[in-house]
Motif scaffolding. Structure first.
Motif, PDB file in Angstrom:
ATOM      1  N   ASN A 111       0.846  -1.197   0.000  1.00  0.00           N
ATOM      2  CA  ASN A 111       0.000   0.000   0.000  1.00  0.00           C
ATOM      3  C   ASN A 111       0.881   1.247   0.000  1.00  0.00           C
ATOM      4  O   ASN A 111       1.638   1.474   0.934  1.00  0.00           O
ATOM      5  CB  ASN A 111      -0.925  -0.001   1.224  1.00  0.00           C
ATOM      6  N   ARG A 112       0.807   2.022  -1.073  1.00  0.00           N
ATOM      7  CA  ARG A 112       1.569   3.254  -1.243  1.00  0.00           C
ATOM      8  C   ARG A 112       3.080   3.006  -1.131  1.00  0.00           C
ATOM      9  O   ARG A 112       3.842   3.921  -0.874  1.00  0.00           O
ATOM     10  CB  ARG A 112       1.109   4.333  -0.265  1.00  0.00           C
ATOM     11  N   ASN A 113       3.517   1.744  -1.315  1.00  0.00           N
ATOM     12  CA  ASN A 113       4.940   1.387  -1.234  1.00  0.00           C
ATOM     13  C   ASN A 113       5.568   1.916   0.052  1.00  0.00           C
ATOM     14  O   ASN A 113       6.698   2.397   0.054  1.00  0.00           O
ATOM     15  CB  ASN A 113       5.704   1.908  -2.457  1.00  0.00           C
ATOM     16  N   GLN A 114       4.802   1.843   1.144  1.00  0.00           N
ATOM     17  CA  GLN A 114       5.278   2.419   2.399  1.00  0.00           C
ATOM     18  C   GLN A 114       6.354   1.559   3.042  1.00  0.00           C
ATOM     19  O   GLN A 114       6.321   0.337   2.976  1.00  0.00           O
ATOM     20  CB  GLN A 114       4.114   2.617   3.372  1.00  0.00           C
ATOM     21  N   ASP A 127       6.514   7.365   2.644  1.00  0.00           N
ATOM     22  CA  ASP A 127       5.294   7.210   1.852  1.00  0.00           C
ATOM     23  C   ASP A 127       5.691   7.402   0.390  1.00  0.00           C
ATOM     24  O   ASP A 127       6.134   8.479   0.005  1.00  0.00           O
ATOM     25  CB  ASP A 127       4.253   8.244   2.290  1.00  0.00           C
ATOM     26  N   ASP A 128       5.551   6.355  -0.418  1.00  0.00           N
ATOM     27  CA  ASP A 128       6.072   6.349  -1.788  1.00  0.00           C
ATOM     28  C   ASP A 128       4.981   5.955  -2.792  1.00  0.00           C
ATOM     29  O   ASP A 128       5.100   4.948  -3.489  1.00  0.00           O
ATOM     30  CB  ASP A 128       7.256   5.378  -1.834  1.00  0.00           C
ATOM     31  N   PRO A 129       3.901   6.755  -2.896  1.00  0.00           N
ATOM     32  CA  PRO A 129       2.788   6.361  -3.774  1.00  0.00           C
ATOM     33  C   PRO A 129       3.172   6.273  -5.248  1.00  0.00           C
ATOM     34  O   PRO A 129       2.532   5.548  -6.007  1.00  0.00           O
ATOM     35  CB  PRO A 129       1.746   7.460  -3.541  1.00  0.00           C
ATOM     36  N   ASN A 130       4.237   6.980  -5.666  1.00  0.00           N
ATOM     37  CA  ASN A 130       4.648   6.961  -7.066  1.00  0.00           C
ATOM     38  C   ASN A 130       5.706   5.902  -7.370  1.00  0.00           C
ATOM     39  O   ASN A 130       6.216   5.840  -8.488  1.00  0.00           O
ATOM     40  CB  ASN A 130       5.161   8.347  -7.486  1.00  0.00           C
TER      41      ASN A 130
END
Length: 186
Positions: A111-114, A127-130
């Motif tokens: 989830n969101r590459n967290q 927090d890495d959403p991209n």
């Protein structure tokens, strides 16, 4: 027409060459890099401008028979080095930082590459959403040189990465939980 910058304003980890264009045929673009408003006596744009530190770039187009264009402004932000996560957490929301010390990955999710990282001083969520961080890490890997911007989401301080920090700098680190009592929490 108002000049346009490419790449646009933002946070960058490496030096960039900025081009300035305008749709007004025959216009001369004048620019400044010190935050002052450009005039016809400011430098004339002719080749891409190397930006490698925090800079406020402004540009204005001038053409015979036209009023001067609106002033275009772009703020370029480069990471400030901090050694620890505690120093990172004390930073300014919206600013860019590079964590020069090693952070240990203690949790990650799709989830969101967290990713949750910590060092001896504090912890923070990445927090890495991209999907900026493309390197695959295992739990308890050490990561050095993470660069990003501080932001807040629903009261949670988080770090949004600007670039992939690359391969883990250590593996199988041990995290010793700190004993907290109710008195130390309140």
């Amino acid at each position: 027409n108002t000049p346009v910058f490419n790449p646009p304003a933002g946070a960058y980890t490496n030096p960039i060459n900025v081009t300035i264009t305008t749709l007004t045929a025959g216009a001369t673009i004048h620019y400044t890099t010190d935050g002052s408003n450009p005039t016809e006596s400011s430098p004339v744009y002719s080749v891409p401008i190397l930006i490698s530190s925090d800079t406020v770039l402004k540009a204005r187009a001038y053409a015979a028979g036209y009023s001067p264009s609106a002033i275009a402004t772009a703020v370029y932000d480069f990471p400030e080095n901090v050694a620890t996560i505690a120093q990172l957490r004390a930073g300014t929301v919206g600013s860019a930082y590079r964590l020069t010390g090693q952070a240990v990955l203690t949790f990650q999710q799709a989830n969101r590459n967290q990713k949750y990282v910590q060092d001896a001083t504090a912890a923070i969520v990445i927090d890495d959403p991209n999907g900026i961080i493309t390197t695959t890490y295992n739990l308890y890997d050490g990561i050095t040189g993470i660069a990003g911007t501080l932001s807040v989401y629903a009261g949670l301080l988080q770090f949004v990465p600007l670039a992939d920090p690359g391969a883990a700098t250590s593996h199988n680190n041990t995290i010793v939980p700190v004993t907290r009592t109710l008195a130390t929490i309140t």
